[in-house]
Design an enzyme around this catalytic site. Structure first.
Site, short mmCIF file in Angstrom:
data_model
loop_
_atom_site.label_atom_id
_atom_site.label_comp_id
_atom_site.label_asym_id
_atom_site.label_seq_id
_atom_site.Cartn_x
_atom_site.Cartn_y
_atom_site.Cartn_z
N ARG A 54 9.06 4.90 10.34
CA ARG A 54 9.65 3.79 11.09
C ARG A 54 9.60 2.48 10.31
O ARG A 54 10.58 1.76 10.21
CB ARG A 54 8.93 3.59 12.43
N THR A 55 8.43 2.15 9.78
CA THR A 55 8.27 0.83 9.16
C THR A 55 9.20 0.70 7.95
O THR A 55 9.94 -0.28 7.81
CB THR A 55 6.81 0.62 8.73
N LYS A 83 0.50 6.62 -13.68
CA LYS A 83 0.15 6.51 -15.10
C LYS A 83 -1.05 5.58 -15.29
O LYS A 83 -1.43 5.28 -16.41
CB LYS A 83 1.33 5.95 -15.89
N ARG A 104 3.70 -1.17 1.77
CA ARG A 104 2.58 -0.50 2.45
C ARG A 104 1.73 0.12 1.36
O ARG A 104 2.24 0.61 0.34
CB ARG A 104 3.08 0.58 3.40
N HIS A 132 -1.14 -5.07 9.93
CA HIS A 132 0.24 -4.59 10.03
C HIS A 132 0.99 -5.62 10.87
O HIS A 132 1.38 -5.37 12.00
CB HIS A 132 0.22 -3.21 10.71
#
Lengths: 305, 155
Positions: A54-55, A83, A104, A132
């Site tokens: 969703r986000t 890496k 995120r 959030h």
């Protein structure tokens, strides 16, 4: 009120009450009057170091619907992090390509660090169990939309209140408003002391319960969250609580007419699907509102509204 | 004439950090890297103190502690006093002051904090100084008691 142009939004505490209300007002306007060319020529870096549905999709759709373009990744494993590149280096470089970043990351504090690596605005879409803020803004927007106000409401926060970042941020944001909070959780997953202390300092009235039935008839908003099995050291205890913390349609027989049930989603079994068709279900509208709130936030930090 | 016995020998020139919370002197030694100091460093642990009950003390010969350095040690000596000594005389005396932001020296106890995964100078806001000091990580935003801090970085 300071302008949001050029600013990163990492924590809900980065925003004053006036700034929160300003974002909600802009989201209102964008919901009614779409602006499909507002961000033409601008690019969002969508940097999701861990999976999100969703986000991520609502950030990306928000940018697209405002006429902007999106570049990015949906899994940290495909980036140079694999890496051995530091997140700081990655974000500094990405910041040279794009105009605004949504991110995120599984580590707490990653978004704050990223905001120091680049001079482009960083919008935190979740940093581990920490913050959030866009979820909190869309929750506030949804509460105001479905009740016509925030002040004066009885709001229950239910489920995993100990580890759930959405309930922490929402409780913190609600300190700006005149609300009564009701915390419903098993003892082992109750709201942490530091949040309760903040509420006390802000003069917010709150009550603690261990059963949904004790409060469901007394509230305007019932904000339900998922209890995650991995939080429990004892799986038998989880199985027991999982079945106790389940909202069923028959529990809604005596609730207030205006009660709306919210949930940040995804749901597992704590929210009965039979509730979806009742007038009390508002979680799908809540998820949709993420789009308008994220549009408002992206356009605000880009200085376009 | 009253005879005073010094528990820790006097120094001719240097700094005395007095009224350190008992048990914290060695943390200050590490923090200021006094083990690498080329001159005499004398440490007294658990000395009787009128104001603290027991205290630690550090005497550093040949070094004048700056106020900035004194502020850095303040979390281990919130009631600390710093005496600058010249020719056996106290020529300057000041109290340690807890800064509002402590940079670098605290290792965040949260294993999921970004500061434990990338080379970052940690920053902690100090909250409340009356009795119980709390520290909030600038990055992961978690709030800790001083007793929760398990590790400190030196220079």
């Amino acid at each position: 009120m300071a302008s949001l142009a050029g600013r990163s939004i990492v924590s809900i505490k980065d925003l004053s009450k006036e700034e929160i209300l300003s974002v909600l007002g802009k989201a209102d306007r964008l919901k009614i009057n779409p602006e499909p060319r507002l961000l033409e020529g601008m690019v969002l870096g969508s940097c999701f170091f861990e999976p999100s549905t969703r986000t991520r999709l609502s950030f990306e759709t928000a940018m697209s619907k405002l006429g902007g373009k999106v570049v990015g990744f949906a899994d940290g494993a495909v980036t140079s992090a694999k890496k051995g590149e530091t997140m700081w280096d990655s974000m500094r470089i990405i910041g040279q390509y794009v105009d605004v970043i949504a991110m995120r990351h599984p580590l707490e504090g990653a978004a704050r660090r990223a905001s120091e690596a680049t001079n482009k605005p960083v919008l935190n879409g979740g940093d581990g169990a920490n913050q959030h803020p866009t979820q909190t803004l869309l929750d506030l927007f949804t509460i105001r939309e479905c009740q016509g106000r925030i002040d004066g409401l009885d709001i229950a926060l239910v489920g995993d209140l100990k580890y759930g970042r959405t309930t922490h941020s929402l409780a913190q944001a609600l300190t700006h408003f005149n609300v009564r909070l009701h915390f419903v959780a098993p003892d082992s997953l109750q709201m942490p002391d530091y949040i309760c202390e903040e509420l006390k300092n802000a003069g917010v009235e709150f009550h603690i319960y261990d059963k949904m039935e004790d409060v469901i008839n007394e509230v305007d908003i019932f904000y339900l969250t998922r209890i995650q099995g991995e939080r429990f050291p004892d799986q038998m205890e989880y199985e027991r609580i999982k079945n106790v913390f389940r909202l069923k349609k028959e529990m809604l027989s005596d609730v207030r007419n205006n009660l709306k049930i919210m949930h940040p989603l995804p749901r597992v079994n704590e929210l009965d699907e039979k509730i979806d068709d009742t007038s009390h279900a508002y979680y799908f509208e809540e998820a949709q509102n993420g789009l308008f709130v994220r549009q408002a936030l992206i356009a605000s930090v880009l200085g376009k509204i | 004439m009253e005879q005073k016995t010094l528990s820790v020998s006097a120094i001719k020139d240097g700094t005395v950090i007095d009224h350190i919370s008992a048990g914290h002197a060695l943390k200050i030694v590490r923090l200021l890297d006094l083990a690498s100091h080329k001159q005499v460093v004398t440490i007294g642990l658990n000395l009787p103190s009128g104001s603290l009950g027991v205290k630690d003390i550090i005497k550093v010969a040949g070094k004048e502690l700056s106020e900035e350095e004194a502020d850095r040690v303040a979390m281990f000596a919130p009631q600390g006093t710093v005496n600058i000594i010249k020719d056996f005389q106290v020529v300057k005396k000041f109290n340690t002051r807890l800064p509002s932001l402590i940079t670098h020296i605290i290792v965040c106890p949260n294993p999921k904090c970004i500061t434990n995964h990338e080379a970052i100078e940690t920053k902690f806001k100090t909250i409340g100084n009356n009795g119980q000091l709390k520290l909030q990580c600038h990055y992961c935003e978690k709030i800790f008691l001083q007793s929760d801090i398990l590790e400190y970085k030196n220079n």
